[in-house]
Scaffold this active site. Structure first.
Site, PDB file in Angstrom:
ATOM      1  N   GLU A  87      -4.625  -4.705  10.268  1.00  0.00           N
ATOM      2  CA  GLU A  87      -3.883  -3.303  10.612  1.00  0.00           C
ATOM      3  C   GLU A  87      -4.449  -3.151  12.072  1.00  0.00           C
ATOM      4  O   GLU A  87      -4.669  -2.211  12.214  1.00  0.00           O
ATOM      5  CB  GLU A  87      -4.332  -2.685   8.953  1.00  0.00           C
ATOM      6  CG  GLU A  87      -3.834  -2.822   8.280  1.00  0.00           C
ATOM      7  CD  GLU A  87      -3.563  -2.142   6.769  1.00  0.00           C
ATOM      8  OE1 GLU A  87      -2.218  -2.093   6.810  1.00  0.00           O
ATOM      9  OE2 GLU A  87      -4.173  -1.248   6.809  1.00  0.00           O
ATOM     10  N   ASN A 126       1.160  -1.425  -0.249  1.00  0.00           N
ATOM     11  CA  ASN A 126      -0.334   0.260   0.033  1.00  0.00           C
ATOM     12  C   ASN A 126       1.187   1.447  -0.341  1.00  0.00           C
ATOM     13  O   ASN A 126       1.903   1.329   1.236  1.00  0.00           O
ATOM     14  CB  ASN A 126      -1.152  -0.043   0.816  1.00  0.00           C
ATOM     15  CG  ASN A 126      -1.898   1.369   1.456  1.00  0.00           C
ATOM     16  OD1 ASN A 126      -1.704   2.163   0.391  1.00  0.00           O
ATOM     17  ND2 ASN A 126      -2.042   1.446   2.192  1.00  0.00           N
ATOM     18  N   HIS A 134      -9.393   1.317   4.918  1.00  0.00           N
ATOM     19  CA  HIS A 134      -8.014   1.725   5.420  1.00  0.00           C
ATOM     20  C   HIS A 134      -8.250   2.591   7.064  1.00  0.00           C
ATOM     21  O   HIS A 134      -9.084   3.224   6.810  1.00  0.00           O
ATOM     22  CB  HIS A 134      -7.493   2.322   4.681  1.00  0.00           C
ATOM     23  CG  HIS A 134      -5.215   1.918   4.936  1.00  0.00           C
ATOM     24  ND1 HIS A 134      -5.106   3.398   6.202  1.00  0.00           N
ATOM     25  CD2 HIS A 134      -4.980   1.170   5.029  1.00  0.00           C
ATOM     26  CE1 HIS A 134      -3.994   2.110   6.335  1.00  0.00           C
ATOM     27  NE2 HIS A 134      -3.932   1.638   5.821  1.00  0.00           N
ATOM     28  N   SER A 177       3.594  -2.114  10.191  1.00  0.00           N
ATOM     29  CA  SER A 177       4.439  -2.555  10.244  1.00  0.00           C
ATOM     30  C   SER A 177       5.665  -3.664   9.824  1.00  0.00           C
ATOM     31  O   SER A 177       6.425  -4.568  10.654  1.00  0.00           O
ATOM     32  CB  SER A 177       5.264  -2.250  12.057  1.00  0.00           C
ATOM     33  OG  SER A 177       4.922  -0.121  12.136  1.00  0.00           O
ATOM     34  N   LYS A 219       0.499   4.338  -0.068  1.00  0.00           N
ATOM     35  CA  LYS A 219      -0.355   4.998   0.171  1.00  0.00           C
ATOM     36  C   LYS A 219      -0.085   6.482  -0.778  1.00  0.00           C
ATOM     37  O   LYS A 219       0.266   6.731  -1.426  1.00  0.00           O
ATOM     38  CB  LYS A 219       0.117   5.378   1.743  1.00  0.00           C
ATOM     39  CG  LYS A 219       0.091   4.299   2.735  1.00  0.00           C
ATOM     40  CD  LYS A 219      -0.119   4.684   3.408  1.00  0.00           C
ATOM     41  CE  LYS A 219      -0.076   3.275   4.577  1.00  0.00           C
ATOM     42  NZ  LYS A 219      -0.044   3.333   6.292  1.00  0.00           N
ATOM     43  N   GLY A 222       2.337   2.436  10.800  1.00  0.00           N
ATOM     44  CA  GLY A 222       3.622   3.267  10.657  1.00  0.00           C
ATOM     45  C   GLY A 222       4.420   4.094  12.455  1.00  0.00           C
ATOM     46  O   GLY A 222       4.885   4.679  11.718  1.00  0.00           O
ATOM     47  N   GLU A 256      -6.907   5.271   7.941  1.00  0.00           N
ATOM     48  CA  GLU A 256      -6.610   6.765   7.454  1.00  0.00           C
ATOM     49  C   GLU A 256      -7.845   7.086   7.193  1.00  0.00           C
ATOM     50  O   GLU A 256      -8.030   8.131   7.171  1.00  0.00           O
ATOM     51  CB  GLU A 256      -5.117   6.306   6.399  1.00  0.00           C
ATOM     52  CG  GLU A 256      -4.378   6.490   7.435  1.00  0.00           C
ATOM     53  CD  GLU A 256      -2.962   5.510   6.551  1.00  0.00           C
ATOM     54  OE1 GLU A 256      -2.699   5.905   5.581  1.00  0.00           O
ATOM     55  OE2 GLU A 256      -2.036   4.974   7.116  1.00  0.00           O
TER      56      GLU A 256
HETATM   57  P1  13P Z   1       3.196   0.295   7.613  1.00  0.00           P
HETATM   58  O1  13P Z   1       3.805  -0.871   6.764  1.00  0.00           O
HETATM   59  O2  13P Z   1       3.988   1.424   7.062  1.00  0.00           O
HETATM   60  O3  13P Z   1       3.235   0.237   9.006  1.00  0.00           O
HETATM   61  O4  13P Z   1       2.020   0.572   7.029  1.00  0.00           O
HETATM   62  C1  13P Z   1       1.011  -0.272   7.282  1.00  0.00           C
HETATM   63  C2  13P Z   1      -0.307  -0.087   6.067  1.00  0.00           C
HETATM   64  O5  13P Z   1      -1.491   1.050   6.935  1.00  0.00           O
HETATM   65  C3  13P Z   1      -0.691  -0.522   5.211  1.00  0.00           C
HETATM   66  O6  13P Z   1      -2.008  -0.235   4.816  1.00  0.00           O
END
Ligand code: 13P
Length: 251
Positions: free
Chosen positions: A168, A9, A96, A214, A11, A174, A98
């Site tokens: 997640e 992803n 997601h 992560s 982003k 992150g 976010e």
């Molecule tokens: P990270 O791998 O950067 O922690 O992000 C995970 C994520 O949100 C994947 O959709």
């Protein structure tokens, strides 16, 4: 048996030239390799068509990171499921954390998105996961159950069979703080039992449940070794071939 999937992803990262270079680099790196998982990259809308045309999409599936909750019409700035499918996406990330937190996407909106994705032949990668306070309060099982029930439990058995779920935990995204393989296994098994209660054991057993948060070259092997962890949804470590490839090869 269910598929193993490693999905990136990206982003809101990479310009179009940077994204194309990353996708082509991954395409090159995977050439001639025998993989034990499907590989997907979730790229910005603006990159979908160019990337889908530049890589071997039989080897690397292309995902959009979102789609609109309406089919078409006067929704300035929105991008529909039909549009991303026509640009070469075969997957779409929906729900997601976010998007849930920054753009206030609730179960009703997510339900509409899942339905539109399926109606347009896309495989939804449906994200769920609890916040830190919810985990600390011991509510994580309840939270994921409500997320699954709220957006997915009106689906027909046939449509349910087309889904991928990504667990997640928000506290791991992150942050460099990963769920342990044991924590991931525990909640993935719980999610699968919730799915089995609604759609039956076979359907639940066939649904890939990915871990995200992560995940990296160091922790991927232990995570995917767990019986209910069927792959990963990778943020930061999907932005370079060097970091992503060892995760793909963790199976
Ligand atoms: P990270 O791998 O950067 O922690 O992000 C995970 C994520 O949100 C994947 O959709």
């Amino acid at each position: 048996m269910r598929k193993n999937i490693i999905a990136g992803n990206w982003k809101m990262n990479t310009t179009l030239p940077e994204g194309l270079a990353l996708a082509k680099g991954l395409n090159e790196a995977l050439k001639g390799k025998t993989l034990k998982c499907d590989v997907v990259i979730g790229v910005p809308f603006t990159h979908l068509a160019s990337i889908a045309a530049a890589i071997d999409t039989d080897r690397i599936g292309v995902a959009a990171q979102n789609c609109a909750n309406n089919g078409k019409g006067a929704f300035t700035g929105e991008v529909s499921a039909a549009m991303v499918a026509s640009a070469g996406a075969t997957y779409v990330i929906i729900g997601h954390s976010e998007r849930r937190s920054y753009y206030h996407e609730n179960d009703e909106i997510l339900k509409e998105k899942v339905n539109l994705a399926l109606a347009n032949g896309l495989t939804p990668i449906f994200c769920i996961g609890e916040a830190l306070e919810e985990r600390e309060a011991g509510k994580h099982f309840e939270v994921v159950d409500l997320q699954v029930e709220g957006a997915l439990f009106d689906l027909s058995a046939g449509d349910f069979g087309k889904l991928v779920i990504a667990y997640e935990p928000v506290w791991a995204i992150g942050t460099g703080k990963t769920a342990t393989a044991e924590q991931a296994q525990e909640i993935h098994a719980h999610i699968r039992s919730t799915l089995a209660n609604k759609y039956g054991q076979t359907a639940a057993d066939n649904c890939p449940i990915l871990y995200g948060g992560s995940m990296n070259a160091e922790n991927a092997k232990a995570l995917v070794a767990k019986p209910d962890v069927d792959g990963g949804l990778i943020g930061g470590a999907s932005l370079s071939v060097e970091k992503f490839l060892p995760i793909v090869e963790a199976f």
